[in-house]
Every structure is written in structure tokens, then in C-alpha cells.
Design an enzyme around this catalytic site. Structure first.
Site, PDB file in Angstrom:
ATOM      1  CB  ALA A 101      69.981  29.481 -84.327  1.00 31.91           C
ATOM      2  N   GLY A 141      65.118  29.739 -81.680  1.00 30.01           N
ATOM      3  CA  GLY A 141      64.874  29.593 -82.793  1.00 30.01           C
ATOM      4  C   GLY A 141      63.675  28.385 -82.828  1.00 30.01           C
ATOM      5  CD  GLU A 163      62.650  33.274 -82.659  1.00 26.96           C
ATOM      6  OE1 GLU A 163      62.863  34.348 -82.373  1.00 26.96           O
ATOM      7  OE2 GLU A 163      63.625  32.872 -83.204  1.00 26.96           O
ATOM      8  CD  GLU A 186      66.314  33.740 -78.948  1.00 28.04           C
ATOM      9  OE1 GLU A 186      65.622  33.782 -77.652  1.00 28.04           O
ATOM     10  OE2 GLU A 186      65.599  33.409 -79.832  1.00 28.04           O
TER      11      GLU A 186
HETATM   12  N1  CO8 Z   1      73.360  25.258 -80.690  1.00 26.52           N
HETATM   13  C1  CO8 Z   1      74.323  24.378 -80.862  1.00 26.52           C
HETATM   14  N2  CO8 Z   1      74.541  23.266 -80.089  1.00 26.52           N
HETATM   15  C2  CO8 Z   1      73.466  22.865 -79.336  1.00 26.52           C
HETATM   16  C3  CO8 Z   1      72.575  24.035 -78.878  1.00 26.52           C
HETATM   17  C4  CO8 Z   1      72.400  24.946 -79.764  1.00 26.52           C
HETATM   18  N3  CO8 Z   1      71.444  25.842 -79.636  1.00 26.52           N
HETATM   19  N4  CO8 Z   1      71.538  23.340 -77.945  1.00 26.52           N
HETATM   20  C5  CO8 Z   1      72.328  22.213 -77.486  1.00 26.52           C
HETATM   21  N5  CO8 Z   1      73.488  21.938 -78.424  1.00 26.52           N
HETATM   22  C6  CO8 Z   1      74.567  20.879 -78.098  1.00 26.52           C
HETATM   23  C7  CO8 Z   1      75.453  20.951 -76.949  1.00 26.52           C
HETATM   24  O1  CO8 Z   1      76.310  21.854 -77.142  1.00 26.52           O
HETATM   25  C8  CO8 Z   1      75.621  19.491 -76.654  1.00 26.52           C
HETATM   26  O2  CO8 Z   1      76.732  19.221 -77.730  1.00 26.52           O
HETATM   27  P1  CO8 Z   1      78.090  18.374 -77.119  1.00 26.52           P
HETATM   28  O3  CO8 Z   1      77.378  16.886 -76.623  1.00 26.52           O
HETATM   29  O4  CO8 Z   1      78.842  18.098 -78.424  1.00 26.52           O
HETATM   30  O5  CO8 Z   1      78.573  19.021 -75.875  1.00 26.52           O
HETATM   31  C9  CO8 Z   1      74.557  18.681 -76.895  1.00 26.52           C
HETATM   32  O6  CO8 Z   1      73.785  19.734 -77.952  1.00 26.52           O
HETATM   33  C10 CO8 Z   1      73.741  18.345 -75.926  1.00 26.52           C
HETATM   34  O7  CO8 Z   1      73.422  19.510 -75.022  1.00 26.52           O
HETATM   35  P2  CO8 Z   1      73.403  19.555 -73.628  1.00 26.52           P
HETATM   36  O8  CO8 Z   1      74.277  18.588 -73.021  1.00 26.52           O
HETATM   37  O9  CO8 Z   1      73.561  20.852 -73.319  1.00 26.52           O
HETATM   38  O10 CO8 Z   1      72.177  19.108 -73.593  1.00 26.52           O
HETATM   39  P3  CO8 Z   1      71.012  19.310 -72.299  1.00 26.52           P
HETATM   40  O11 CO8 Z   1      69.784  18.122 -72.460  1.00 26.52           O
HETATM   41  O12 CO8 Z   1      71.584  19.126 -70.913  1.00 26.52           O
HETATM   42  O13 CO8 Z   1      70.446  20.781 -72.313  1.00 26.52           O
HETATM   43  C11 CO8 Z   1      69.569  22.344 -73.724  1.00 26.52           C
HETATM   44  C12 CO8 Z   1      69.894  20.964 -73.557  1.00 26.52           C
HETATM   45  C13 CO8 Z   1      68.884  23.092 -72.623  1.00 26.52           C
HETATM   46  C14 CO8 Z   1      68.771  22.473 -75.023  1.00 26.52           C
HETATM   47  C15 CO8 Z   1      71.218  23.136 -73.634  1.00 26.52           C
HETATM   48  O14 CO8 Z   1      71.718  22.583 -74.741  1.00 26.52           O
HETATM   49  C16 CO8 Z   1      70.835  24.594 -74.209  1.00 26.52           C
HETATM   50  O15 CO8 Z   1      70.703  25.324 -73.089  1.00 26.52           O
HETATM   51  N6  CO8 Z   1      71.069  25.056 -75.493  1.00 26.52           N
HETATM   52  C17 CO8 Z   1      71.184  26.146 -75.748  1.00 26.52           C
HETATM   53  C18 CO8 Z   1      69.736  26.936 -75.796  1.00 26.52           C
HETATM   54  C19 CO8 Z   1      69.804  28.401 -76.459  1.00 26.52           C
HETATM   55  O16 CO8 Z   1      70.761  29.097 -75.980  1.00 26.52           O
HETATM   56  N7  CO8 Z   1      69.119  28.568 -77.421  1.00 26.52           N
HETATM   57  C20 CO8 Z   1      69.043  29.596 -78.158  1.00 26.52           C
HETATM   58  C21 CO8 Z   1      69.947  29.802 -79.204  1.00 26.52           C
HETATM   59  S1  CO8 Z   1      70.025  31.495 -79.948  1.00 26.52           S
HETATM   60  C22 CO8 Z   1      68.753  31.562 -81.203  1.00 26.52           C
HETATM   61  O17 CO8 Z   1      68.205  30.328 -81.001  1.00 26.52           O
HETATM   62  C23 CO8 Z   1      68.540  32.542 -81.929  1.00 26.52           C
HETATM   63  C24 CO8 Z   1      67.491  32.216 -82.939  1.00 26.52           C
HETATM   64  C25 CO8 Z   1      67.555  33.420 -83.953  1.00 26.52           C
HETATM   65  C26 CO8 Z   1      66.850  33.533 -85.106  1.00 26.52           C
HETATM   66  C27 CO8 Z   1      66.558  32.074 -85.824  1.00 26.52           C
HETATM   67  C28 CO8 Z   1      67.458  31.296 -86.588  1.00 26.52           C
HETATM   68  C29 CO8 Z   1      67.197  29.820 -86.906  1.00 26.52           C
END
Ligand code: CO8
Length: 256
Positions: A64, A107, A110, A130
Site C-alpha cells: 500500500a 498489500g 495480499e 508491515e
Molecule cells: N509506498 C509508497 N512508495 C513506495 C512503496 C510503498 N509501499 N514502495 C516503494 N515506493 C517508492 C519509494 O519511496 C521510491 O520512491 P522515490 O524514488 O520517490 O524515492 C520508489 O518507490 C522506488 O523505491 P526504492 O528506491 O526503495 O526501490 P528498491 O527497488 O530499492 O526497493 C522495495 C523496492 C523493496 C519495494 C522498497 O521500496 C520497499 O521496501 N518498499 C516498502 C515495502 C513495504 O513496506 N510494503 C508494505 C507497505 S504497508 C502495506 O502494504 C499495508 C497493506 C494493508 C492493507 C492493504 C491495502 C492495499
């Protein structure tokens, strides 16, 4: 650019592409609304018999949208219908195949688990991270994951936020098959096409019955399954399927 792209490559297949590559396809409100609308439309689209959902080569879905969620409070979550998209997917009687390349996190994991078949690329990585951002899974990550992989693997993933690779996910029962990354979408479409050629009423009944296994005790589930099985003997496609087998020819299914 829309947050999702709907394509219809023909042969009864629709492909929903998540289209926020700059944010690793993080699910924001716009994407939720578009996905909900697509699934509502696909359910009633008689030309579509199977649906593929996919992202890009780096991410299926990175979760998400954390930037969007960071300022939300509980009342926002309650007042905005955050679960609409999950309800739309859950209510879809047509088979959904997730084609996963790269990250399927939070998400995203999921969303893959809300599908019926998961085709993963060898480089795919699954996780429920999460807790690392101070929350917990909210759309099936404690429920569908536990049913798919059992308590101890689910606990490991949910409580540590550690990611698992495609091979490990396959071993755990979290994905249906693993193929080369470049072949993921093609393979998912191939499976969707194969399903789309089959009698749709039987496919819908079979999907419903497998999903019922999560909600029913065995006795009730077996009775439920038997009713679906018996019902299909009232369809033209059952007559055609069995006749064609006996006549050693390809069946012509009509969905009746
Ligand atoms: N939300 C917002 N932005 C994101 C997310 C995210 N989940 N994931 C990546 N991005 C953005 C980054 O902020 C970055 O933006 P910018 O270039 O502007 O800085 C861009 O995408 C690229 O990301 P990275 O540079 O980090 O790219 P990498 O390839 O190095 O890493 C990852 C990719 C591993 C996916 C890393 O970005 C990461 O760890 N992301 C977060 C993962 C996370 O914590 N996910 C869980 C989120 S909570 C959730 O999903 C709750 C669900 C609840 C119910 C369901 C609702 C739909």
C-alpha cells in the site's frame, strides 16, 4: 497516466497492469478506485473468462502507498472505503491469475493471494513487512497467508517482515509455479487462455467450491461441492463435453 491499464488480448482473457512503476506499483487510492472499477466491469463482461493481474519487471506491488497512508488516521481508514477493491476482487467469480515479477510486498502479497493462481518469476520476492512500518497486514496477510503456508511460516513472515524468494515461496505453497522472469506474463496468459477455453459454468462452480474450503468444515464443504457437481449436469456444456469425448472430437462449449 492511469494507475492501471486494462488490456484485452482476446481469447477470453483480460490483463490488468498496475502502472505506477516510479512507486514500485504501490497501491494508492487512485489505483484502488481503478482496480475496483475494472473488476466490477470484468465480472459482467461476457467476452472475458479469465483475468491476469500483473505489475512490471521490478515490482508486482511494493505494498500500500506508504506516503499516502502516513498521514491517515483510523477514522480516515473507516470513512474511506479502503476495502472496496478487496471486496470487488473477492466477489469476482472468474479465475484471476497473478503474474508476479519483482516485489510482492504487504498489500502486494495480499493482492497476489487474493488471486486464484500465482505465477512467479525466479526473481520474485514475497513478504508481509508491515510491522517494519509500525502496522500489521490488513487485507489477508494474517488469514490467507496462514491458510496457504501454515502457522509457522506465516508467523515468520508476518512477525519479522523477512522476504521469501520465489523458490522458497513455491516450497511453502505460496505460489503455483515459478518460471523465468521474462516468461511470467506470457505463462499467466497461457494459463488464462487455457481456462477460457473450458466451460465457464464449470469453471465458476469449481472456483467457488475451492474457495469455500477456507470457510467450511469438511462435511459442509463436501456437501457444497457435491451440489455444484450435480448442478453442472443440467448444463449444455456437460452434455457437449461428454458427447465430444465419446465421439473423439474437440468440444464446442457455449457457456450454457
Ligand atoms: N509506498 C509508497 N512508495 C513506495 C512503496 C510503498 N509501499 N514502495 C516503494 N515506493 C517508492 C519509494 O519511496 C521510491 O520512491 P522515490 O524514488 O520517490 O524515492 C520508489 O518507490 C522506488 O523505491 P526504492 O528506491 O526503495 O526501490 P528498491 O527497488 O530499492 O526497493 C522495495 C523496492 C523493496 C519495494 C522498497 O521500496 C520497499 O521496501 N518498499 C516498502 C515495502 C513495504 O513496506 N510494503 C508494505 C507497505 S504497508 C502495506 O502494504 C499495508 C497493506 C494493508 C492493507 C492493504 C491495502 C492495499
Amino acid at each position: 497516466m492511469p494507475a492501471t491499464i486494462l488490456e484485452k488480448p482476446g481469447h477470453g482473457v483480460a490483463v490488468v497492469r498496475l502502472n505506477r512503476p516510479e512507486a514500485r506499483n504501490a497501491i494508492n487510492l487512485e489505483m484502488r478506485a481503478e482496480l475496483t472499477a475494472h473488476f466490477h466491469a470484468l465480472v459482467v463482461d461476457a467476452d472475458v473468462r479469465a483475468i491476469v493481474i500483473t505489475g512490471d519487471e521490478k515490482a508486482f506491488v511494493g505494498g500500500a502507498d506508504i506516503a499516502e497512508m502516513s498521514t491517515m488516521d483510523a477514522a480516515d481508514h473507516l470513512s474511506i472505503d479502503m476495502m472496496n477493491v478487496w471486496n470487488a476482487i473477492r466477489a469476482c467469480p472468474k479465475p484471476i491469475i497473478a503474474a508476479v515479477q519483482g516485489y510482492a510486498l504487504g498489500g502486494g502479497c495480499e493482492l497476489a493471494m487474493a488471486s486464484d493462481i500465482i505465477v512467479a518469476g525466479v526473481g520474485a520476492r514475497f513478504g508481509q513487512p508491515e510491522v517494519r512500518v509500525g502496522i500489521m497486514p490488513g487485507a489477508g496477510g494474517t488469514q490467507r497467508l496462514t491458510r496457504a503456508v501454515g502457522k509457522f511460516q506465516a508467523m515468520r513472515m508476518v512477525l519479522t517482515g523477512e522476504l521469501v524468494g520465489a523458490a522458497e515461496a513455491l516450497g511453502m505453497g505460496l505460489v503455483s509455479e515459478v518460471v523465468a522472469d521474462a516468461e511470467v506474463v506470457g505463462r499467466a496468459i497461457e494459463i488464462a487462455r487455457r481456462i477460457a477455453e473450458l466451460p465457464p459454468l464449470a469453471i465458476v462452480q469449481a472456483k467457488e467450491s475451492v474457495l469455500a474450503a477456507d470457510n467450511m468444515p469438511l462435511d459442509a464443504g463436501l456437501r457444497y461441492e457435491r451440489k455444484g457437481y450435480q448442478l453442472l449436469f443440467s448444463t449444455d456444456d456437460q452434455k457437449e463435453g461428454m458427447k465430444a469425448f465419446l465421439e473423439k472430437r474437440t468440444p464446442r462449449f457455449k457457456g450454457k
